[in-house]
Design a protein around this motif. Sequence first.
Motif, PDB file in Angstrom:
ATOM      1  N   SER A 115      -1.369   5.233  -6.620  1.00 28.49           N
ATOM      2  CA  SER A 115      -1.829   6.499  -6.048  1.00 28.49           C
ATOM      3  C   SER A 115      -1.870   6.390  -4.531  1.00 28.49           C
ATOM      4  O   SER A 115      -1.894   5.292  -3.963  1.00 28.49           O
ATOM      5  N   GLU A 116      -1.890   7.542  -3.868  1.00 28.27           N
ATOM      6  CA  GLU A 116      -1.865   7.590  -2.408  1.00 28.27           C
ATOM      7  C   GLU A 116      -3.074   6.884  -1.806  1.00 28.27           C
ATOM      8  O   GLU A 116      -4.183   6.966  -2.318  1.00 28.27           O
ATOM      9  N   GLY A 117      -2.836   6.183  -0.698  1.00 30.87           N
ATOM     10  CA  GLY A 117      -3.920   5.567   0.045  1.00 30.87           C
ATOM     11  C   GLY A 117      -4.501   4.327  -0.594  1.00 30.87           C
ATOM     12  O   GLY A 117      -5.529   3.825  -0.154  1.00 30.87           O
ATOM     13  N   GLN A 118      -3.831   3.801  -1.636  1.00 28.02           N
ATOM     14  CA  GLN A 118      -4.374   2.649  -2.364  1.00 28.02           C
ATOM     15  C   GLN A 118      -3.465   1.428  -2.209  1.00 28.02           C
ATOM     16  O   GLN A 118      -2.241   1.533  -2.198  1.00 28.02           O
ATOM     17  N   MET A 178       0.841  -1.189   0.000  1.00 29.10           N
ATOM     18  CA  MET A 178       0.000   0.000   0.000  1.00 29.10           C
ATOM     19  C   MET A 178       0.878   1.242   0.000  1.00 29.10           C
ATOM     20  O   MET A 178       1.914   1.278   0.673  1.00 29.10           O
ATOM     21  N   LEU A 179       0.453   2.238  -0.762  1.00 22.25           N
ATOM     22  CA  LEU A 179       1.108   3.538  -0.737  1.00 22.25           C
ATOM     23  C   LEU A 179       0.315   4.434   0.209  1.00 22.25           C
ATOM     24  O   LEU A 179      -0.816   4.793  -0.088  1.00 22.25           O
ATOM     25  N   PRO A 180       0.863   4.767   1.355  1.00 19.52           N
ATOM     26  CA  PRO A 180       0.114   5.577   2.321  1.00 19.52           C
ATOM     27  C   PRO A 180      -0.097   6.997   1.803  1.00 19.52           C
ATOM     28  O   PRO A 180       0.551   7.433   0.844  1.00 19.52           O
ATOM     29  N   TYR A 181      -1.019   7.708   2.438  1.00 15.75           N
ATOM     30  CA  TYR A 181      -1.230   9.102   2.076  1.00 15.75           C
ATOM     31  C   TYR A 181       0.062   9.880   2.309  1.00 15.75           C
ATOM     32  O   TYR A 181       0.741   9.697   3.312  1.00 15.75           O
ATOM     33  N   GLY A 182       0.404  10.730   1.376  1.00 19.04           N
ATOM     34  CA  GLY A 182       1.651  11.479   1.453  1.00 19.04           C
ATOM     35  C   GLY A 182       2.796  10.793   0.738  1.00 19.04           C
ATOM     36  O   GLY A 182       3.888  11.352   0.640  1.00 19.04           O
ATOM     37  N   ALA A 183       2.581   9.567   0.232  1.00 21.04           N
ATOM     38  CA  ALA A 183       3.638   8.845  -0.474  1.00 21.04           C
ATOM     39  C   ALA A 183       4.050   9.601  -1.725  1.00 21.04           C
ATOM     40  O   ALA A 183       3.211  10.157  -2.439  1.00 21.04           O
ATOM     41  N   GLU A 184       5.351   9.601  -1.992  1.00 25.06           N
ATOM     42  CA  GLU A 184       5.859  10.266  -3.184  1.00 25.06           C
ATOM     43  C   GLU A 184       6.484   9.302  -4.173  1.00 25.06           C
ATOM     44  O   GLU A 184       6.375   9.495  -5.373  1.00 25.06           O
ATOM     45  N   ARG A 185       7.119   8.235  -3.671  1.00 26.13           N
ATOM     46  CA  ARG A 185       7.827   7.353  -4.599  1.00 26.13           C
ATOM     47  C   ARG A 185       7.951   5.949  -4.035  1.00 26.13           C
ATOM     48  O   ARG A 185       7.900   5.728  -2.819  1.00 26.13           O
ATOM     49  N   LEU A 186       8.129   5.029  -4.956  1.00 21.04           N
ATOM     50  CA  LEU A 186       8.373   3.623  -4.652  1.00 21.04           C
ATOM     51  C   LEU A 186       9.437   3.153  -5.621  1.00 21.04           C
ATOM     52  O   LEU A 186       9.422   3.521  -6.798  1.00 21.04           O
TER      53      LEU A 186
END
Length: 298
Positions: free
Chosen positions: A244-247, A188-196
């Motif tokens: 995307s964030e939160g997903q 999961m990409l938490p809210y505020g995530a910018e990169r992976l």
Amino acid sequence: MAFVAPPGYQPIYGPSIPYLGPIYGGLREGVSIYIQGSIPEDITRFFLNLLCGESESSDIALHFNPRFDGWDKVVFNSCEEGSWGSEDKTRDMPFSKGEAFEMVIVVMSQGYQIKVNGNDFYTFQHRLPLERVRAMQIAGDVCIQTINVIGGGFPGSNLPVRENTPVPYSNMIPGGMYPKRTLIIRGMLPYGAERLCINFMVSRSRDIAFHMNPRVREGVVVRNSMIGGNWGQEDRELSMNPFSEGQYFDMSIRCGSERFKVFVNGQHLFDFFHRLQSFNEIDMLEIEGDVQISYIHF
């Protein structure tokens, strides 16, 4: 070529609700059921049943029933020959209106251990033999993104990574990469995530044979390689960006003789052609960035 999931990993994407479908091979100790979904704002209740047959009238080994009714609670039960057992219930509510969730049902010798969003929630003791379970039913106010049943003696190894495992993650790939090998990465990409950043590497040389870099704010997924200390040419073109964030995301990376094929949430995202001639030397996976990893399946 159509994506063929590895043995023991047959995901179901976007099932319509109510859902009723078989659990191929049944259940045994060590099997885990992974469910990703979201709770609507106007939820009243939903339920998940593990059924001992493929009809709605089958015995129910596990009835899991979150209720939002002013006295929020989760009810557990079983049903045999049309008769419900005694209810177990907890006032703990692990789901939130309007939010995504990830739920795992781990089949253990003593019962079904249920985890929600990485946290242990409840263990429901077996009342019916788990070997009888043949199907799953989901109904009510819930949206389901994916259903996966994995583990329990299928070919290949299942290497879970708990959500509280620190990222960056670095580990050897057992047996290395070879044609038709598929890796599954869920997170999961938490809210505020910018990169992976996901790197398939050669540990001996530290070459990065395949670099995958979703940049959330930019809305791009950069692909590249770094061989002999030099970065290659970036690939950026994509018809869609599922990160995307939160997903939550459910990624499948399949190694072929000419390329990597990458699928996210059941959709083919891109191909990345091998730039390292001896791609079978790839033996290390590294993950870093703003991400929570649920599990990695080699």
